[in-house]
Design a protein around this motif. Sequence first.
Motif, PDB file in Angstrom:
ATOM      1  N   MET A   1      29.467  38.051  45.903  1.00  0.00           N
ATOM      2  CA  MET A   1      29.809  39.363  45.361  1.00  0.00           C
ATOM      3  C   MET A   1      31.243  39.321  44.823  1.00  0.00           C
ATOM      4  N   LYS A   2      31.420  39.719  43.581  1.00  0.00           N
ATOM      5  CA  LYS A   2      32.739  39.721  42.966  1.00  0.00           C
ATOM      6  C   LYS A   2      33.144  41.148  42.632  1.00  0.00           C
ATOM      7  N   VAL A   3      34.363  41.505  43.030  1.00  0.00           N
ATOM      8  CA  VAL A   3      34.854  42.872  42.845  1.00  0.00           C
ATOM      9  C   VAL A   3      34.819  43.262  41.368  1.00  0.00           C
ATOM     10  N   ARG A   4      34.208  44.412  41.101  1.00  0.00           N
ATOM     11  CA  ARG A   4      34.093  44.997  39.754  1.00  0.00           C
ATOM     12  C   ARG A   4      33.325  44.116  38.781  1.00  0.00           C
ATOM     13  N   ARG A   5      32.697  43.057  39.277  1.00  0.00           N
ATOM     14  CA  ARG A   5      31.918  42.196  38.372  1.00  0.00           C
ATOM     15  C   ARG A   5      30.467  42.064  38.807  1.00  0.00           C
TER      16      ARG A   5
END
Length: 220
Positions: free
Chosen positions: A66-70
């Motif tokens: 999980m990548k922040v804002r992506r």
Amino acid sequence: MTAPLKLAPRALYQEVAERLRQQIFGRELEPGAWIDELKLCAELGISRTPLREALKVLAAEGLVTMKVRRGAYVTEMSERDVREAYQLLALLESDAAARVAAAATDAELGELQLLHDQLERQAKERDAFFAANEQFHLRLLEIEGNRWRSQIVTDLRRVMKLNRHHSLFKQGRLDKSLQEHRALIEALVQRRADDAAHLMREHFDNGLAAAGSSSPIASA
């Protein structure tokens, strides 16, 4: 008489997680690929809530990052990740092999022999070979009986599938791997615990060496 308990069906998010898991292992979703949540929701006919719960499950397993804002991406393993996974598997499974050689029943060793025989028969069938190989290793762990070891190895092997692309068939590693398995099963059946541990560790060391010669991961 007490009425039998009715087990609830598997939650929707678990079904979705399994669907995504199979897509990842089947390379429908490649390592590094962005997971299009809206597209998946439309394809599966679900809301984003069960999908996001499913992604949390896969993230905990290491299959999704999980990548922040992506958003969510299928995990990619670096060379260091691969090396460290092999090193842990070598430690855990070599110790298990020694314990099985020393303490397994004759019937349990006979099971492992049958699984090895199945592995030999599947040498020319790529997917069947990898399935038989994994079955042998996981059954050895079940026989040894340390559930914590089994859990860790299962998790590691699941993540290793992200980069395993059957390089045995590209590098000529398969024949060597089978030779190693033959020596290992012989040591197990003859109850040579120290030899079984050494051969299992060597098996993983050789698999890592083969993996280092190309981007795909060799089997162990």
